[in-house]
Design an enzyme around this catalytic site. Structure first.
Site, PDB file in Angstrom:
ATOM      1  N   GLU B  66       0.827  -1.212   0.000  1.00  0.00           N
ATOM      2  CA  GLU B  66       0.000   0.000   0.000  1.00  0.00           C
ATOM      3  C   GLU B  66       0.860   1.261   0.000  1.00  0.00           C
ATOM      4  O   GLU B  66       0.571   2.224  -0.710  1.00  0.00           O
ATOM      5  CB  GLU B  66      -0.941   0.006   1.208  1.00  0.00           C
ATOM      6  N   HIS B 135      -9.756  -6.504  10.239  1.00  0.00           N
ATOM      7  CA  HIS B 135     -10.318  -6.324   8.904  1.00  0.00           C
ATOM      8  C   HIS B 135     -11.747  -5.795   8.932  1.00  0.00           C
ATOM      9  O   HIS B 135     -12.503  -5.986   7.992  1.00  0.00           O
ATOM     10  CB  HIS B 135     -10.281  -7.656   8.135  1.00  0.00           C
TER      11      HIS B 135
END
Lengths: 380, 331
Positions: B66, B135
């Protein structure tokens, strides 16, 4: 209440001390900081100060006794002081804790703070509603908008004088439509009545004082009985004279509007009784506690705007009555007497009367009679 | 070409895809980049078929990093492109936090206005699929704390269809948060996506007794709650915030001034979160219109649980919204 004087810890590792000598005896008055005993420790003999004040009640430990730290040495009568035990090396004086005092602002408490929502507060202010009179029904006792709306609805009928104005309007319009009014006016020398009043009032307590308008009321009541055509009702094209004079008195209300309750049988009441009846009527009118009979009973009405400083009043007859008398300000005016001008207390009376029932001549006699009666107030 | 594009009936996922197609067709500077957006068609199938349609230069699969690909996207934006960077979920955006907060958000300021960073970063967000603590985050409120960023949360089909192009028109970084539960949502486009604004709250249901202030997937829980409340005699207004930075103060206060009661529903945590910010703004700007304290329903103050019953217990639910609204109204 006994205070225990206990063996102090004069060193971190001290477990016991020996009371060598007492410097006090039962009955002595000691104060905080006084040296009261000599105690022997491993470090030597130490003068020990007492940290309470009071009168020595009993010396518990004998000289020579080995007392553990914390053991009771003596008993005192008196108040225990808040404070720590004195330190080892330099027994310093311990400043006493200040007594707890509430700051003045905290001491004044009005009870638990009410929970009022900001919106409710704002609305109450806009409606000029006193929050103390509103009941809170919101969650957790909160005063909410709904509560303000409810309170406002309950107030509405009393708050508005709108209804009264409509009633007055209807009555006055009818009067002007149906009754052919004629008007007369007469300036009256009120000095005699005034003088009598002053003398009377000087002799009685404040609560019993008679108002200047009262002799006028009596004179009107008497005159109305003596001269026909001014006391009664005009109903269905007929004049019905009334036997008694129930004198309607116009009372202004605080929120606007006018009521004319009647003093019943005014012709029979003494000036003091008239005064009492008048104040009673005025206060009950203003607080909304008049009886229906008082409102409906008037046979003749008097309206005085004296306090408003007008010279004369041109009133409107309250149907089905047939006359109404107005009185202007009671005031000193120039008055010719025997070719001189003097200042006399005078009042301008006016009469509005129903021309179907009486005419100007009768009206003039009526006003004249009132004047004459007022010249001998002691006979009223 | 695509029948779905012509008819109004669609899904949130399809609306997002159409928005991407519009953008890719309209401006050659636009390209999509992210993990699995190309060959795989996107983790949530948003970009399915786009690689075949637009080719590798416009639909770019990135390495699993990322920090690297968000940085590359920022660089591309600085260089004059209009990248749409897809971070699979906001959970992984933490790995690019430095890029987002210290580069994207600050370069315009730090360059004295010489450089804009017109990057659009799309992320899936939210909980409810038993993906466990790491998550299941909802970080949109957290990102709304950062000056230099614009934060939007499209909750309706029209906003899914229209907000991307509005975001691409912005010269500043825009973060678009798509709740995972919305992708499958079906419905009809109303048509106002064509004039979609990037900021401004929208009244999704008018009411008079209490304002439900919310965004994202919680919107539908609030609408359900409003329906239940109306059966209980309470008229709830539902305001979809749409943009979390900037917040629509005027829109929020207009609603609160009308209803006098505010209930904020936010899937983020309460402490120092978006609900706290909105509450404070209401207190600052509409205090005297409040008939009750501002209330809020947020996710429970724990890492999101894994087992379904605990996860559901932690998240805002229609039933808790209804109960809280009733309490506010004293019922």
């Amino acid at each position: 209440m006994s205070i225990e004087f206990r063996m102090p810890a004069l060193g971190a590792d001290m477990e016991h001390g020996i009371l060598t000598e007492w410097k006090i005896a039962p009955g002595d008055v000691v104060k905080r900081g006084d040296v009261v005993a000599v105690i022997e420790t491993q470090k030597g003999a130490i003068d020990v100060e007492i940290f309470d004040s009071g009168k020595v009640e009993k010396l518990v430990a004998e000289p020579g006794a080995r007392v553990p730290v914390g053991g009771v040495l003596a008993l005192l009568e008196g108040e225990a002081q808040a404070g720590a035990a004195p330190p080892l090396s330099a027994p310093a004086s311990i400043a006493p804790l200040p007594a707890a005092t509430l700051p003045a602002s905290v001491a004044v408490s009005k009870g638990p703070r009410r929970k009022i929502s900001p919106a409710a507060r704002a609305r109450a202010q806009a409606l000029k509603l006193d929050l103390d009179t509103v009941i809170a029904t919101g969650p957790n006792g909160t005063l909410t908008l709904q509560d303000i709306e409810t309170a406002a609805k309950k107030l509405k009928p009393a708050a508005s004088a709108g209804g009264m104005r409509e009633v007055i309007a209807a009555a006055m319009a009818r009067s002007k439509r149906e009754i052919p009014h004629y008007y007369l006016s007469l300036m009256i020398d009120y000095s005699a009545a005034r003088a009598w009043l002053d003398a009377h009032n000087a002799k009685v307590p404040v609560t019993a004082r008679v108002l200047p308008v009262v002799p006028l009321l009596k004179a009107i009541a008497l005159a109305a009985q003596q001269i026909d055509g001014f006391n009664g009702y005009y109903i269905e094209s007929q004049y019905q004279p009334a036997a008694a004079v129930h004198l309607g008195v116009a009372v202004a209300q605080r929120r606007g509007g006018l009521m004319t309750p009647a003093i019943l049988d005014a012709q029979n009441k003494s000036l003091d009784e008239l005064m009492q009846a008048l104040s009673d009527l005025v206060s009950r009118t203003r607080s909304g506690h008049l009886r229906a009979s008082e409102l409906a009973a008037g046979t003749l009405t008097v309206t005085s705007l004296g306090e408003e400083s007008v010279d004369a009043v041109f009133p409107i007859i309250y149907p089905p009555q047939v006359a109404i008398i107005g009185a202007g300000t009671i005031a000193p005016r120039a008055w010719p007497i025997d070719g001189r001008i003097e200042s006399r207390t005078t009042v301008q009376l006016s009469l509005a009367a129903d021309h179907r029932v009486s005419d100007g001549r009768a009206g003039a006699r009526f006003l004249g009679r009132i004047r004459d009666l007022l010249q001998t107030p002691e006979k009223l | 070409m695509n029948a779905a594009a012509q008819s109004a009936k669609t899904t949130y996922r399809e609306a997002l895809r159409e928005a991407l197609r519009d953008a890719l067709r309209a401006d050659p500077r636009v390209f999509l980049m992210g993990e699995d957006v190309g060959r795989y068609g996107g983790c949530y199938a948003v970009s399915k078929g786009l690689l075949a349609e637009f080719g590798e230069e416009r639909i770019r699969d990135t390495p699993l990093s990322e920090g690297a690909f968000v940085g590359a996207g920022i660089g591309a934006a600085l260089g004059g492109m209009r990248p749409v960077v897809e971070i699979m979920t906001c959970n992984f955006s933490l790995l690019a936090l430095d890029q987002i907060v210290n580069n994207a958000a600050t370069l315009c300021h730090m360059s004295g206005g010489q450089f804009n960073v017109p990057v659009v970063i799309r992320m899936a967000t939210g909980a409810g699929r038993q993906l466990a603590a790491q998550h299941s985050h909802s970080f949109e409120g957290w990102y709304a704390h950062i000056p230099g960023l614009r934060i939007v949360a499209p909750a309706t089909l029209d906003d899914a269809r229209g907000m991307l192009s509005a975001a691409l028109r912005s010269p500043d970084p825009v973060l678009i948060f798509e709740h995972i539960f919305l992708y499958n949502m079906e419905g009809e486009l109303a048509g106002h996506w064509r004039s979609c604004e990037l900021q401004g709250a929208a009244v999704r249901r008018e009411g008079a007794d209490v304002s439900l202030l919310t965004y994202g997937a919680s919107l539908y829980k609030c609408l359900e709650a409003a329906e239940a409340l109306s059966r209980a005699g309470i008229s709830a207004e539902v305001l979809d915030l749409r943009s979390l930075r900037p917040l629509d103060d005027a829109g929020i206060m207009a609603s609160v001034r009308k209803t006098h009661r505010a209930l904020i529903v936010d899937e983020g945590w309460r402490s120092g979160g978006l609900s706290a910010e909105i509450t404070t703004r209401i207190v600052e700007q509409a205090f005297y219109d409040l008939d009750a304290p501002v209330a809020r329903i947020c996710t429970a103050e724990t890492p999101i649980p894994y087992p379904m019953h605990l996860e559901q217990a932690a998240l805002p639910q229609t039933a808790t919204i209804v109960t809280a609204a009733k309490e506010l109204c004293g019922k």
